[in-house]
Design a protein around this motif. Structure first.
Motif, PDB file in Angstrom:
ATOM      1  N   GLU A   1       0.797  -1.219   0.000  1.00  0.00           N
ATOM      2  CA  GLU A   1       0.000   0.000   0.000  1.00  0.00           C
ATOM      3  C   GLU A   1       0.829   1.268   0.000  1.00  0.00           C
ATOM      4  N   ILE A   2       0.173   2.339  -0.451  1.00  0.00           N
ATOM      5  CA  ILE A   2       0.808   3.646  -0.482  1.00  0.00           C
ATOM      6  C   ILE A   2      -0.039   4.568   0.389  1.00  0.00           C
ATOM      7  N   LEU A   3       0.599   5.183   1.370  1.00  0.00           N
ATOM      8  CA  LEU A   3      -0.119   6.120   2.236  1.00  0.00           C
ATOM      9  C   LEU A   3       0.419   7.529   1.996  1.00  0.00           C
ATOM     10  N   PHE A   4      -0.494   8.484   1.958  1.00  0.00           N
ATOM     11  CA  PHE A   4      -0.078   9.878   1.845  1.00  0.00           C
ATOM     12  C   PHE A   4      -0.746  10.637   2.971  1.00  0.00           C
ATOM     13  N   GLU A   5       0.052  11.284   3.784  1.00  0.00           N
ATOM     14  CA  GLU A   5      -0.435  11.942   4.999  1.00  0.00           C
ATOM     15  C   GLU A   5      -1.309  10.988   5.813  1.00  0.00           C
ATOM     16  N   GLY A   6      -0.866   9.733   5.855  1.00  0.00           N
ATOM     17  CA  GLY A   6      -1.545   8.732   6.662  1.00  0.00           C
ATOM     18  C   GLY A   6      -2.746   8.079   6.015  1.00  0.00           C
ATOM     19  N   GLU A   7      -3.149   8.573   4.855  1.00  0.00           N
ATOM     20  CA  GLU A   7      -4.318   7.983   4.207  1.00  0.00           C
ATOM     21  C   GLU A   7      -3.928   7.060   3.059  1.00  0.00           C
ATOM     22  N   ASP A   8      -4.664   5.970   2.953  1.00  0.00           N
ATOM     23  CA  ASP A   8      -4.379   4.991   1.906  1.00  0.00           C
ATOM     24  C   ASP A   8      -4.840   5.527   0.546  1.00  0.00           C
ATOM     25  N   ILE A   9      -3.879   5.686  -0.360  1.00  0.00           N
ATOM     26  CA  ILE A   9      -4.231   6.200  -1.692  1.00  0.00           C
ATOM     27  C   ILE A   9      -3.978   5.154  -2.775  1.00  0.00           C
ATOM     28  N   THR A  10      -3.714   3.912  -2.348  1.00  0.00           N
ATOM     29  CA  THR A  10      -3.280   2.878  -3.295  1.00  0.00           C
ATOM     30  C   THR A  10      -4.200   2.750  -4.513  1.00  0.00           C
ATOM     31  N   GLY A  11      -5.510   2.857  -4.283  1.00  0.00           N
ATOM     32  CA  GLY A  11      -6.428   2.661  -5.403  1.00  0.00           C
ATOM     33  C   GLY A  11      -6.917   3.946  -6.052  1.00  0.00           C
TER      34      GLY A  11
END
Lengths: 254, 479
Positions: free
Chosen positions: A63-73
């Motif tokens: 997974e990829i998190l940006f500012e703690g939020e999952d942005i993977t999809g």
């Protein structure tokens, strides 16, 4: 206290059947400048594209998190509105769309408010002058008939106009002459402040010499094979990638 | 030569090799619908006579209508172009019967069109008018003021019915359906019999009309036409820009539009004829247009086709004076369920004439767009130059785009260039724009608008803006 801006956890990505990244981990904190190096074909651009959300790659796991939020999809436009930017190695040509219109639309999209025309024109002209881009380019079709150097400068112009939180620069200096490298490097320095972060993909030590580098990562065997401080850049420059391979702490205990 | 009729006018779509089977199939289907055409013999001399009575036609027009009706009866439907099976020929009587006024109510206008008005930001007061259901509104005032302004230059700008009966009646008679005769094809015969409304413009020698004249005003004032006739005569050294129709969608109760446009461009004159067509998507738009251009005269066509269920539009330019020029810039956007068959035809009939065709087409959601370039170079047309370029963009794999070049060159000393490109929308370009925060729909609209830019820059600003809006609207559809 360091806050993670981008966290990549155990990321595997493929193009069709071909696995390009396997279990890659990488963290960039707010306010840091990172450099990503690695031999040709090790997947540096793939990693950049995966962070941006390119539909050309399949995320297999992780997974990829940006500012703690999952942005993977998430699609790329949403990621851009969160504050992620990718400077492309070979940006697309878009006929019939002027650089200025495109940038104004993009600025409106990422800020949620279309900038006022006159002020925007003025700001854009000023930035173009600093980058040594002729004023007439504002009215030219996006990247159409631009030279390699002009395309790179146009990417930096976009970076400065959109002012993202995280900028990934995929070889912003490749194919540039000495003067152009200097201009691009100055542009990158103008962008960088305490509130934003950079991930620069480059083979060129000169480009990043005047930047304060927090971390250097080396891509190898589909994941981060070596990591270290700015000194890694010089070691690679003199001894090649072999001089750092395997002999340094692995990324995130893999 | 196959596909060339007695006047040397090339029919669009003369069967290129290899599609004969498809044409045969088409032909068989048409055969099967023959009996229905007999039923429509309900279109009688009496009905035509009633039209003449109501319009107060002069005697020659009464006779012209009756002759056209006879030709209509004996002419088979066209065996070229897209299929017209869905066209309800039985209703032709209903369309044209003068006492059966096409009453339409705003409530009956499809939601899809009401939505479009909403999204285009057209004021409430204008919507009923634009939909062709209103009677008269503000545009009447605009029309009258434009009319006053140009009449001070000696320009005549009026509706065809008035022109026919007034002081320019003789001029109308000398030009009416001389370029496109009732024998051209079945729908021209029908037009000759039942035409009504439309515009008449006469620009005297040497007069340059600075503001574009727009038939849009006229249409709304006189009620939108199904069979309107446009006749424009531009005198020696004069110039005019005429804009046909209206960029906002029109909703018509009847689903057949068979207008006729005849343009006479005098020596050294220049006429630009622009059309942005966005008929409702139940329409069969079978408009015929032709221009005759004298020595060193210039005809410029600017054409945007967005609406209609099926459209057949192939404006023809007959370059009959030495050094005459034709320039065609057109774009077609075929969405779901649409078959838009467009093109440009030119006949080089004199020395040193030149033509340039630049056509773009966009197809989406299974839409079909076909471009037919019909170029005829007569034996005497030495030193002429022809340049054709077609560029097609398909937005998905279900859509279809064809270009059909038809070249008939009978002269050696000719310079001809013909190029056609068909491509898909670039996924990489969509991704690139999206990576800058632009949504997928907006990114596609931006790319398509960019593709259309060479056309939109030829349009007056308000039409260019509206065309961009139309493209964005079409792009936002789910299909």
């Amino acid at each position: 206290m360091k806050t993670p801006l981008l966290q990549i956890k155990d990321l595997s990505a493929a193009v069709g059947e071909k696995l390009i990244l396997r279990g890659l981990c990488l963290t960039i904190n707010a306010g840091e400048t990172h450099v990503l190096m690695g031999q040709n074909g090790t997947g540096k651009s793939t990693l950049a594209s995966a962070i941006m959300g390119s539909p050309a790659f399949d995320i297999i796991s992780g997974e990829i998190l940006f500012e703690g939020e999952d942005i993977t999809g998430e699609p790329p436009d949403k990621r851009a509105r969160r504050g992620i930017f990718l400077s492309f190695q070979n940006p697309e040509e878009v006929p019939g769309v002027t650089l200025e219109n495109f940038l104004r639309t993009a600025k409106g999209a990422v800020t949620g408010e279309k900038p006022r025309l006159m002020q925007f024109k003025k700001d854009l002209r000023a930035e173009m002058e600093r980058l040594g881009v002729a004023e007439s380019y504002a009215g030219r079709e996006l990247n159409v008939g631009f030279s390699g150097g002009e395309k790179k400068k146009a990417e930096i112009l976009q970076l400065l106009t959109l002012a993202p939180k995280l900028a990934i620069l995929d070889e912003p200096d490749s194919g540039l002459d000495v003067d152009a490298v200097k201009t691009v490097s100055e542009g990158i320095r103008r962008f960088r402040n305490e509130g934003n972060s950079l991930l620069i993909i480059t083979h060129n030590a000169k480009l990043v010499r005047e930047l304060k580098i927090d971390r250097v990562h080396v891509l190898e065997n589909k994941r981060i094979g070596a990591e270290g401080g700015a000194e890694l850049i010089d070691r690679i420059a003199s001894g090649g990638f072999a001089s750092v391979a395997g002999g340094l702490p692995r990324g995130d205990g893999r | 030569m196959s596909g060339t009729d007695s006047r040397g006018a090339r029919r669009p779509g003369s069967a290129p090799d290899g599609i004969e089977d498809a044409l045969r199939e088409l032909y068989d289907k048409k055969g099967a619908m023959k009996p229905r055409f007999q039923v429509d013999s309900g279109l009688t001399p009496e009905i035509i006579s009633a039209i003449s009575d109501e319009k107060g036609d002069p005697q020659w027009m009464r006779e012209f209508r009756q002759e056209s009706l006879a030709i209509y009866g004996e002419t088979p439907p066209p065996d070229w172009g897209p299929p017209l099976e869905g066209l309800d020929m039985d209703r032709i009587v209903t369309y044209v019967r003068p006492d059966a006024r096409m009453e339409a109510r705003w409530e009956d206008v499809p939601d899809e069109i009401k939505d479009t008005f909403e999204r285009l930001g057209i004021p409430e007061a204008e919507r009923t008018g634009l939909a062709g259901v209103g009677a008269q509104y503000d545009s009447e005032v605009v029309y009258h003021s434009v009319k006053r302004e140009v009449s001070e230059l000696g320009v005549v700008y009026t509706d065809m019915d008035t022109a026919l009966r007034g002081e320019y009646g003789g001029m109308v008679r000398r030009h009416f359906m001389k370029l496109l005769t009732p024998r051209e094809h079945k729908f021209m015969a029908l037009h000759g019999a039942v035409w009504s409304g439309g515009s008449f413009v006469y620009v005297p020698d040497g007069v340059e009309v600075a503001i574009p004249l727009q038939s849009y005003f006229r249409f709304n004032a006189a009620g939108a036409g199904q069979f309107e006739h446009t006749l424009i005569i531009v005198g020696k050294g004069a110039s005019l820009h005429f804009i046909e129709g209206c960029s906002a969608p029109k909703y018509n109760v009847a689903n057949l539009h068979a207008g006729c446009v005849e343009l006479f461009v005098g020596e050294g004159a220049r006429l630009r004829y622009s059309t942005i067509e966005n008929w409702s998507k139940n329409m069969y738009n079978l408009n015929s247009k032709r221009a005759a251009v004298e020595k060193n005269g210039i005809i410029e066509w600017v054409s945007g086709s967005f609406g209609s269920h099926t459209g057949c539009l192939y404006p023809m330019s007959v370059l009959r004076g030495e050094g005459a020029r034709m320039d065609y810039t057109g774009i077609t956007f075929a969405g779901a369920g649409q078959t838009l068959d467009t093109g440009a035809q030119v006949i080089h009939a004199a020395k040193n004439t030149s033509s340039r065709i630049s056509a773009k087409s966009i197809s989406k959601g299974g839409g079909k767009s076909t471009f037919r370039g019909g170029i005829t170079v007569n034996r005497e047309a030495s030193g002429c130059r022809v340049s054709v370029s077609c560029d097609s963009l398909m937005l998905d794999s279900r859509s279809r785009s064809d270009t059909v070049p038809v070249l008939d060159v009978r002269c050696d000393d000719v310079d001809i260039g013909y190029e056609a490109k068909i491509g898909r929308i670039s996924e990489q370009a969509i991704y690139y724009l999206m990576s800058r925060g632009i949504s997928e729909d907006d990114a596609k609209a931006m790319i398509v608008n960019g593709f259309a830019e060479p056309i939109s820059k030829e349009l007056p600003l308000e039409y260019a803006v509206e065309m961009n809006n139309l493209i964005s609207l079409e792009m936002k559809g789910n299909t």
